[in-house]
Scaffold this motif. Structure first.
Motif, mmCIF file in Angstrom:
data_model
loop_
_atom_site.group_PDB
_atom_site.id
_atom_site.type_symbol
_atom_site.label_atom_id
_atom_site.label_comp_id
_atom_site.label_asym_id
_atom_site.label_seq_id
_atom_site.Cartn_x
_atom_site.Cartn_y
_atom_site.Cartn_z
ATOM 1 N N ASP A 104 0.853 -1.188 0.000
ATOM 2 C CA ASP A 104 0.000 0.000 0.000
ATOM 3 C C ASP A 104 0.891 1.241 0.000
ATOM 4 O O ASP A 104 1.452 1.608 1.033
ATOM 5 N N SER A 105 1.025 1.878 -1.156
ATOM 6 C CA SER A 105 1.935 3.018 -1.259
ATOM 7 C C SER A 105 1.391 4.273 -0.590
ATOM 8 O O SER A 105 2.089 5.287 -0.532
ATOM 9 N N PHE A 106 0.173 4.211 -0.063
ATOM 10 C CA PHE A 106 -0.402 5.324 0.691
ATOM 11 C C PHE A 106 -0.181 5.154 2.189
ATOM 12 O O PHE A 106 -0.657 5.962 2.993
ATOM 13 N N ALA A 107 0.509 4.084 2.576
ATOM 14 C CA ALA A 107 0.801 3.812 3.983
ATOM 15 C C ALA A 107 2.087 4.519 4.399
ATOM 16 O O ALA A 107 2.904 4.899 3.550
ATOM 17 N N PRO A 108 2.314 4.703 5.701
ATOM 18 C CA PRO A 108 3.566 5.309 6.153
ATOM 19 C C PRO A 108 4.780 4.459 5.792
ATOM 20 O O PRO A 108 4.688 3.247 5.590
ATOM 21 N N SER A 138 6.251 11.015 6.979
ATOM 22 C CA SER A 138 6.964 9.820 7.459
ATOM 23 C C SER A 138 8.271 9.603 6.685
ATOM 24 O O SER A 138 9.122 8.827 7.128
ATOM 25 N N TYR A 139 8.425 10.286 5.564
ATOM 26 C CA TYR A 139 9.651 10.186 4.761
ATOM 27 C C TYR A 139 10.635 11.313 5.049
ATOM 28 O O TYR A 139 11.681 11.389 4.390
ATOM 29 N N ARG A 140 10.317 12.175 6.000
ATOM 30 C CA ARG A 140 11.200 13.307 6.269
ATOM 31 C C ARG A 140 12.595 12.804 6.675
ATOM 32 O O ARG A 140 12.733 11.898 7.501
ATOM 33 N N ASP A 141 13.606 13.386 6.086
ATOM 34 C CA ASP A 141 15.006 13.059 6.402
ATOM 35 C C ASP A 141 15.357 11.592 6.130
ATOM 36 O O ASP A 141 16.190 10.998 6.827
ATOM 37 N N THR A 142 14.722 11.008 5.113
ATOM 38 C CA THR A 142 15.040 9.607 4.778
ATOM 39 C C THR A 142 15.474 9.473 3.318
ATOM 40 O O THR A 142 15.382 8.384 2.743
ATOM 41 N N ALA A 143 15.934 10.548 2.711
ATOM 42 C CA ALA A 143 16.433 10.461 1.340
ATOM 43 C C ALA A 143 17.561 9.441 1.268
ATOM 44 O O ALA A 143 18.309 9.241 2.241
ATOM 45 N N LEU A 144 17.691 8.772 0.123
ATOM 46 C CA LEU A 144 18.753 7.793 -0.035
ATOM 47 C C LEU A 144 20.115 8.457 0.102
ATOM 48 O O LEU A 144 20.360 9.538 -0.418
ATOM 49 N N SER A 145 21.004 7.780 0.795
ATOM 50 C CA SER A 145 22.345 8.292 1.016
ATOM 51 C C SER A 145 23.159 8.269 -0.279
ATOM 52 O O SER A 145 22.994 7.384 -1.128
ATOM 53 N N THR A 146 24.056 9.225 -0.407
ATOM 54 C CA THR A 146 25.004 9.247 -1.523
ATOM 55 C C THR A 146 26.351 8.654 -1.128
ATOM 56 O O THR A 146 27.268 8.608 -1.949
ATOM 57 N N ASP A 147 26.481 8.186 0.115
ATOM 58 C CA ASP A 147 27.743 7.645 0.626
ATOM 59 C C ASP A 147 27.820 6.149 0.363
ATOM 60 O O ASP A 147 27.009 5.377 0.888
ATOM 61 N N PRO A 148 28.778 5.703 -0.446
ATOM 62 C CA PRO A 148 28.898 4.268 -0.741
ATOM 63 C C PRO A 148 29.038 3.409 0.511
ATOM 64 O O PRO A 148 28.623 2.244 0.520
ATOM 65 N N ALA A 149 29.589 3.962 1.577
ATOM 66 C CA ALA A 149 29.789 3.201 2.808
ATOM 67 C C ALA A 149 28.472 2.795 3.461
ATOM 68 O O ALA A 149 28.455 1.893 4.307
#
Length: 204
Positions: free
Chosen positions: A43-47, A129-140
């Motif tokens: 459900d893409s409308f879920a948190p 619920s997605y705040r501050d959860t962007a995918l990281s750019t750090d390979p580590a």
């Protein structure tokens, strides 16, 4: 598993926002010519946390599995790849859903793939619920580096900006033209298979 033949690799396939993973989908069929495809519907409308829980409950896991997703599904493919230390293929991904989904905040939408289901409204709580959860750019931050697969003609997300921002994660498959739905899967199959082979060798 939905594949016409046995395969060494099974791909957990994740659809995008307000969509569905159907056996009749063109991309699913194209992937199934080369790999096993395990379709996951959520459900893409879920948190965010609820979606991760749903995907985890439905996923096939093992040494010969990977995640592949389009748009929002690409984001969750990366998240699951990080969590399970497995390969992840990000097709025209929404790398920062808090920003991308904000455009639909408060909107009530019908799912064109599931016309019999009632429309759903994207709430502010879900977007937040997605705040501050962007995918990281750090390979580590990735036990297994993900693979970006992009159509430059994506009309919803800036593919060239995504490629530039996430170039540090490694090689990408970039195709001129196309659209957000991604229209070059047959051309991408060799590159995807090569990526999975490299990932398997690195893990051994």
């Amino acid at each position: 598993m939905q594949s016409p033949r046995d395969s060494m690799i099974t791909l957990n396939y994740l659809h995008g926002f307000n969509s569905a993973a159907l056996e009749t989908d063109t991309k699913v069929g194209e992937l199934a010519t080369r790999f096993g495809v395990h379709r996951i519907n959520y459900d893409s409308f879920a948190p965010r946390a609820s979606i991760i829980e749903s995907i985890a409950a439905q996923s096939v896991e093992g040494d010969t599995t990977a995640f592949i997703g389009t748009s929002l599904g690409g984001y969750f493919a990366a998240v699951m790849g990080q969590r399970l230390a497995c390969p992840a293929i990000l097709v025209n991904p929404s790398c920062d859903p808090h920003w991308a989904l904000a455009h639909y905040r408060g909107m009530t939408l019908e799912n064109y793939k599931l016309p019999d289901q009632p429309p759903q409204t994207l709430t502010s709580a879900v977007v937040d619920s997605y705040r501050d959860t962007a995918l990281s750019t750090d390979p580590a931050d990735y036990p297994v580096p993900p693979l970006l697969v992009l159509d430059t003609g994506d009309e919803l997300l800036d593919a060239r900006a995504t490629h530039k921002r996430y170039a540090s994660l490694g090689a990408a498959l970039v195709f001129e033209g196309g659209s957000h739905r991604f229209e070059h899967m047959p051309e991408a199959l060799d590159g995807i298979e090569a990526y999975l082979s490299r990932s398997a060798r690195s893990a051994s």
